[in-house]
Design a protein around this motif. Structure first.
Motif, PDB file in Angstrom:
ATOM      1  N   ASP A 133      -3.266   9.714   2.925  1.00  0.00           N
ATOM      2  CA  ASP A 133      -3.654   8.639   3.836  1.00  0.00           C
ATOM      3  C   ASP A 133      -2.527   7.625   3.993  1.00  0.00           C
ATOM      4  OD1 ASP A 133      -6.145   9.794   4.202  1.00  0.00           O
ATOM      5  OD2 ASP A 133      -7.190   8.425   2.827  1.00  0.00           O
ATOM      6  N   THR A 134      -1.889   7.280   2.899  1.00  0.00           N
ATOM      7  CA  THR A 134      -0.764   6.341   2.941  1.00  0.00           C
ATOM      8  C   THR A 134       0.384   6.913   3.780  1.00  0.00           C
ATOM      9  OG1 THR A 134      -1.355   5.419   0.795  1.00  0.00           O
ATOM     10  CG2 THR A 134       0.925   5.080   1.530  1.00  0.00           C
ATOM     11  N   LYS A 178      -0.484   6.767   7.489  1.00  0.00           N
ATOM     12  CA  LYS A 178      -0.358   5.392   7.982  1.00  0.00           C
ATOM     13  C   LYS A 178       1.107   5.024   8.185  1.00  0.00           C
ATOM     14  CE  LYS A 178      -4.695   3.792   6.056  1.00  0.00           C
ATOM     15  NZ  LYS A 178      -5.358   3.186   4.916  1.00  0.00           N
ATOM     16  N   ASN A 179       1.971   5.447   7.261  1.00  0.00           N
ATOM     17  CA  ASN A 179       3.411   5.181   7.397  1.00  0.00           C
ATOM     18  C   ASN A 179       3.985   5.869   8.628  1.00  0.00           C
ATOM     19  OD1 ASN A 179       3.442   3.594   5.095  1.00  0.00           O
ATOM     20  ND2 ASN A 179       4.162   5.236   3.765  1.00  0.00           N
ATOM     21  N   LYS A 194      -5.507   9.956  -1.266  1.00  0.00           N
ATOM     22  CA  LYS A 194      -4.986   8.594  -1.171  1.00  0.00           C
ATOM     23  C   LYS A 194      -3.513   8.609  -0.758  1.00  0.00           C
ATOM     24  CE  LYS A 194      -4.604   4.270  -3.672  1.00  0.00           C
ATOM     25  NZ  LYS A 194      -4.800   3.543  -4.919  1.00  0.00           N
ATOM     26  N   ALA A 195      -2.738   9.480  -1.393  1.00  0.00           N
ATOM     27  CA  ALA A 195      -1.316   9.598  -1.046  1.00  0.00           C
ATOM     28  C   ALA A 195      -1.151  10.070   0.400  1.00  0.00           C
ATOM     29  CB  ALA A 195      -0.611  10.546  -2.007  1.00  0.00           C
TER      30      ALA A 195
END
Length: 121
Positions: free
Chosen positions: A106-107, A110-111, A103-104
């Motif tokens: 993926d974030t 995206k950033n 999850k981290a």
């Protein structure tokens, strides 16, 4: 040539994700996965306006960083590389839950994409 900056939190999270996907035998410098991560980290550096040299997060550096994580890994029956910063231990301890790590990661990806897209505007 100037010294490369220390690895930061997002870079280490992405490296740990790659390590965990292949634990305890991370891919080497000639692997597709290391090349992809190296390219992503270099693009992130450009987006952050870092003046890149040929060694900034190159495949050799990424592969070595993966080896640094081995020193924390009880699944690895060797010593791993001893060099590295204290932030590596923090990242290792924080992300032993693989879903949380993904999850981290993926974030972070995206950033990075958002930063790169904003350069083209």
């Amino acid at each position: 040539m100037t010294k490369n900056p220390n690895w930061n939190y997002p870079e280490l999270v992405l490296a740990l994700e790659l390590y965990m996907l292949h634990r305890p035998n991370p891919p080497g410098k000639n692997s597709r996965e290391v090349k992809i991560l190296s390219n992503l980290l270099r693009l992130n550096g450009l987006a952050d306006r870092i003046k890149l040299n040929k060694t900034f997060r190159n495949v050799n550096g990424v592969a070595m960083k993966l080896q640094n994580f081995r020193r924390f890994d009880e699944m690895f029956k060797g010593k791993g590389l001893r060099a590295g910063g204290g932030l590596e231990r923090d990242i290792w301890d924080r992300f032993q839950n693989f879903k949380k790590l993904q999850k981290a990661s993926d974030t972070i990806r995206k950033n990075i994409e958002t930063k790169i897209e904003s350069l083209n505007d």
